[in-house]
Design a protein around this motif. Structure first.
Motif, PDB file in Angstrom:
ATOM      1  N   MET A 302      29.101  30.586  37.872  1.00 60.87           N
ATOM      2  CA  MET A 302      30.169  29.884  37.994  1.00 60.87           C
ATOM      3  C   MET A 302      30.653  29.167  39.105  1.00 60.87           C
ATOM      4  SD  MET A 302      32.035  33.004  35.884  1.00 60.87           S
ATOM      5  CE  MET A 302      33.557  32.032  35.320  1.00 60.87           C
ATOM      6  N   ASP A 303      31.679  28.313  39.065  1.00 63.43           N
ATOM      7  CA  ASP A 303      32.105  27.678  40.145  1.00 63.43           C
ATOM      8  C   ASP A 303      33.334  28.782  40.795  1.00 63.43           C
ATOM      9  OD1 ASP A 303      34.883  26.943  39.429  1.00 63.43           O
ATOM     10  OD2 ASP A 303      33.566  25.904  37.876  1.00 63.43           O
ATOM     11  N   GLY A 304      33.722  28.709  41.982  1.00 62.43           N
ATOM     12  CA  GLY A 304      34.804  29.597  42.539  1.00 62.43           C
ATOM     13  C   GLY A 304      35.922  29.650  41.954  1.00 62.43           C
ATOM     14  N   GLY A 305      36.479  28.448  41.270  1.00 61.06           N
ATOM     15  CA  GLY A 305      37.577  28.187  40.459  1.00 61.06           C
ATOM     16  C   GLY A 305      37.551  28.768  39.234  1.00 61.06           C
ATOM     17  N   GLY A 306      36.324  28.719  38.695  1.00 60.90           N
ATOM     18  CA  GLY A 306      36.232  29.511  37.094  1.00 60.90           C
ATOM     19  C   GLY A 306      36.429  30.867  37.349  1.00 60.90           C
ATOM     20  N   LEU A 307      35.662  31.438  38.295  1.00 64.72           N
ATOM     21  CA  LEU A 307      35.716  32.807  38.471  1.00 64.72           C
ATOM     22  C   LEU A 307      37.083  33.439  38.780  1.00 64.72           C
ATOM     23  CD1 LEU A 307      33.705  35.201  38.592  1.00 64.72           C
ATOM     24  CD2 LEU A 307      33.521  35.170  40.816  1.00 64.72           C
ATOM     25  N   ARG A 308      37.949  32.683  39.562  1.00 63.23           N
ATOM     26  CA  ARG A 308      39.210  33.067  39.879  1.00 63.23           C
ATOM     27  C   ARG A 308      40.087  33.119  38.817  1.00 63.23           C
ATOM     28  NH1 ARG A 308      41.693  33.849  44.463  1.00 63.23           N
ATOM     29  NH2 ARG A 308      40.059  33.113  45.580  1.00 63.23           N
ATOM     30  N   ARG A 309      39.847  32.051  37.879  1.00 58.18           N
ATOM     31  CA  ARG A 309      40.591  31.848  36.683  1.00 58.18           C
ATOM     32  C   ARG A 309      40.307  33.254  35.609  1.00 58.18           C
ATOM     33  NH1 ARG A 309      39.606  26.416  37.717  1.00 58.18           N
ATOM     34  NH2 ARG A 309      37.724  26.534  36.296  1.00 58.18           N
ATOM     35  N   LEU A 310      38.839  33.533  35.668  1.00 57.06           N
ATOM     36  CA  LEU A 310      38.434  34.548  34.816  1.00 57.06           C
ATOM     37  C   LEU A 310      39.367  35.981  35.255  1.00 57.06           C
ATOM     38  CD1 LEU A 310      36.690  35.639  32.621  1.00 57.06           C
ATOM     39  CD2 LEU A 310      34.859  36.088  34.450  1.00 57.06           C
ATOM     40  N   TYR A 311      39.214  36.199  36.414  1.00 55.14           N
ATOM     41  CA  TYR A 311      39.929  37.599  37.169  1.00 55.14           C
ATOM     42  C   TYR A 311      41.550  37.382  36.705  1.00 55.14           C
ATOM     43  CZ  TYR A 311      35.870  39.746  39.513  1.00 55.14           C
ATOM     44  OH  TYR A 311      34.718  40.391  39.673  1.00 55.14           O
ATOM     45  N   GLU A 312      42.119  36.105  37.223  1.00 55.68           N
ATOM     46  CA  GLU A 312      43.525  36.153  36.968  1.00 55.68           C
ATOM     47  C   GLU A 312      44.039  36.431  35.599  1.00 55.68           C
ATOM     48  OE1 GLU A 312      44.524  32.472  38.665  1.00 55.68           O
ATOM     49  OE2 GLU A 312      44.523  33.303  40.724  1.00 55.68           O
ATOM     50  N   GLY A 313      43.293  35.648  34.552  1.00 51.64           N
ATOM     51  CA  GLY A 313      43.399  35.813  33.333  1.00 51.64           C
ATOM     52  C   GLY A 313      43.383  37.175  32.563  1.00 51.64           C
ATOM     53  N   THR A 314      41.982  37.885  33.089  1.00 49.71           N
ATOM     54  CA  THR A 314      41.714  39.001  32.342  1.00 49.71           C
ATOM     55  C   THR A 314      42.871  40.279  33.089  1.00 49.71           C
ATOM     56  OG1 THR A 314      39.433  38.588  32.618  1.00 49.71           O
ATOM     57  CG2 THR A 314      40.040  40.877  32.566  1.00 49.71           C
ATOM     58  N   PHE A 315      43.150  40.108  34.113  1.00 50.15           N
ATOM     59  CA  PHE A 315      44.312  41.040  34.523  1.00 50.15           C
ATOM     60  C   PHE A 315      45.612  40.737  33.915  1.00 50.15           C
ATOM     61  CE2 PHE A 315      40.839  42.304  37.429  1.00 50.15           C
ATOM     62  CZ  PHE A 315      41.081  43.458  37.705  1.00 50.15           C
ATOM     63  N   ARG A 316      45.960  39.598  33.595  1.00 49.54           N
ATOM     64  CA  ARG A 316      47.152  39.358  32.955  1.00 49.54           C
ATOM     65  C   ARG A 316      47.127  39.781  31.549  1.00 49.54           C
ATOM     66  NH1 ARG A 316      47.112  34.019  35.346  1.00 49.54           N
ATOM     67  NH2 ARG A 316      46.197  33.315  33.468  1.00 49.54           N
ATOM     68  N   SER A 317      46.063  39.761  30.970  1.00 51.14           N
ATOM     69  CA  SER A 317      45.800  40.374  29.825  1.00 51.14           C
ATOM     70  C   SER A 317      46.129  41.745  29.695  1.00 51.14           C
ATOM     71  CB  SER A 317      44.326  39.905  29.063  1.00 51.14           C
ATOM     72  OG  SER A 317      44.688  38.373  28.500  1.00 51.14           O
ATOM     73  N   LEU A 318      45.343  42.448  30.668  1.00 48.55           N
ATOM     74  CA  LEU A 318      45.314  44.036  30.845  1.00 48.55           C
ATOM     75  C   LEU A 318      46.716  44.263  31.064  1.00 48.55           C
ATOM     76  CD1 LEU A 318      42.174  44.547  33.025  1.00 48.55           C
ATOM     77  CD2 LEU A 318      42.547  45.199  30.811  1.00 48.55           C
ATOM     78  N   ASP A 319      47.545  43.663  32.000  1.00 53.37           N
ATOM     79  CA  ASP A 319      49.004  44.191  32.157  1.00 53.37           C
ATOM     80  C   ASP A 319      49.713  44.230  30.812  1.00 53.37           C
ATOM     81  OD1 ASP A 319      50.856  44.723  33.980  1.00 53.37           O
ATOM     82  OD2 ASP A 319      51.687  42.712  34.326  1.00 53.37           O
ATOM     83  N   ARG A 320      49.378  43.309  29.914  1.00 47.94           N
ATOM     84  CA  ARG A 320      50.079  43.121  28.582  1.00 47.94           C
ATOM     85  C   ARG A 320      49.528  44.296  27.680  1.00 47.94           C
ATOM     86  NH1 ARG A 320      48.719  37.635  28.839  1.00 47.94           N
ATOM     87  NH2 ARG A 320      47.354  37.803  27.196  1.00 47.94           N
ATOM     88  N   GLY A 321      48.524  44.800  28.073  1.00 54.43           N
ATOM     89  CA  GLY A 321      47.956  45.959  27.034  1.00 54.43           C
ATOM     90  C   GLY A 321      48.336  47.161  27.105  1.00 54.43           C
ATOM     91  N   SER A 322      47.786  48.075  26.354  1.00 49.12           N
ATOM     92  CA  SER A 322      48.217  49.661  26.496  1.00 49.12           C
ATOM     93  C   SER A 322      46.808  50.535  26.773  1.00 49.12           C
ATOM     94  CB  SER A 322      48.637  50.077  25.190  1.00 49.12           C
ATOM     95  OG  SER A 322      48.922  51.571  25.128  1.00 49.12           O
TER      96      SER A 322
END
Length: 360
Positions: A302-322
């Protein structure tokens, strides 16, 4: 007896916790990826059958300081080999050396091998056969700086080689490492667990097997069955005490790739399990589970930007989870937006990674 067990480097505290739970012994880290502890023959068998975080167990025959190769040979000569080997048993010596020495690993193996042959012949008048390809008994010799440890392998092929792994996607975490991550998360048999980037399902399958309390591999052979100093029928007696849990928590596996979801289902079936494997995007899917454990991509494809977006999006989703705890194994801590409650440095082959734990 003294035992030296190997595990994923950096996850020794987790493996020590499992050893204590299974046999009541306090494991001490002796080197990266190694634990020392005491147990009896039944405990040794139990670890080989049920320890999910260990790669191999070795019974220590000698441990002490050395300066020269002659010291290594003298130490090996001092072992009462008729106690550990019997007539006709072929043996091999596997050695490793770390530090500055005027000799190498092959020299260590040769010195130990000669000491075994000479010592056994002097005691019995018989010469033991050597078989480097398919030995009956494997001896392991380690020289680390000024420390020499000699042990007999009680496991055989590494325990990380699980029989249920029939489908793979090419970038899979080792099952022993996956099991350690699950344990690090604090997962209990009745709890739910989800891996939002499951790949071929190593983490959820290991979690489900641990929850049920199943043996690592019910059908494999173990080196300890051929060791003359252990009681006959030991493995069968320990196996006879096994009781599997019938009711456990749900385990789920998410991945954006339908082939990965299918691979997870294949592996779960091979393990005799039911795992809820679905196609879903971790960056868009809030997770509701007691424990969340995952091993995200390392970014090699993955390019650096794609990996960063993956991490940011995943932790945003985790923040909304239980959830109660999240554990992530990553080589890119700089992309993790949260501060971990606990961190373990982990060595994955040549890669330096970290297991990060977050709690609510």
């Amino acid at each position: 007896m003294r035992v030296l067990a190997t595990t994923t480097p950096g996850l020794e505290p987790v493996a020590a916790d499992e050893v204590a739970a299974l046999v009541g012994s306090d494991g001490e880290r002796s080197a990266r990826g190694r634990l020392r502890f005491e147990t009896d023959p039944a405990g040794l068998a139990r670890l080989n059958l049920y320890a999910r975080t260990l790669n191999r167990t070795n019974v220590v025959l000698h441990d002490g300081t050395v300066d020269t190769l002659a010291d290594v040979e003298r130490a090996a000569t001092g072992v009462e080999w008729t106690r550990y080997l019997r007539d006709g048993q072929a043996f091999a010596v596997r050695s490793s050396r770390h530090g500055e020495h005027p000799f190498g690993s092959p020299d260590v193996a040769s010195a130990v091998g000669q000491a075994v042959v000479d010592g056994y012949r002097d005691a019995t008048g018989h010469r033991l056969p050597v078989d480097l390809d398919d030995p009956d008994v494997t001896l392991r010799a380690w020289v680390r700086e000024d420390r020499f440890t000699l042990a007999v392998d009680a496991t055989g092929p590494s325990l990380h080689d699980r029989p249920w792994r029939t489908a793979d996607h090419g970038a899979t975490v080792r099952p022993t490492t996956a099991a350690a991550l699950v344990r690090f998360a604090g997962h209990r048999p009745h709890e739910t667990l989800c891996d939002p980037m499951a790949g071929s399902g190593t983490i959820p399958v290991e979690a489900a097997l641990a929850a049920r309390g199943r043996p690592v591999d019910p059908t494999r052979a173990y080196a300890l069955a051929d060791l003359t100093f252990l009681p006959d029928g030991l493995l069968d007696r320990v196996r006879a005490d096994h009781r599997e849990r019938a009711i456990v928590g749900r385990t789920c596996a998410l991945d954006t790739d339908p082939e990965c979801a299918a691979a997870t289902r294949t592996n779960a079936r091979a393990a005799g399990l039911g795992v809820d494997a679905r196609v879903a995007d971790a960056t868009e899917t809030p997770v509701d589970a007691d424990r969340v454990v995952f091993d995200p991509p390392y970014g090699h494809r993955m390019d650096g930007g794609g990996l960063r977006r993956l991490y940011e999006g995943t932790f945003r989703s985790l923040d909304r989870g239980s959830w109660r705890s999240v554990v992530v194994l990553t080589t890119r801590e700089d992309l993790v937006p949260w501060t971990p409650d606990e961190r373990l440095p982990v060595r994955l082959g040549r890669l330096e990674a970290a297991a990060l734990k977050f709690e609510r």
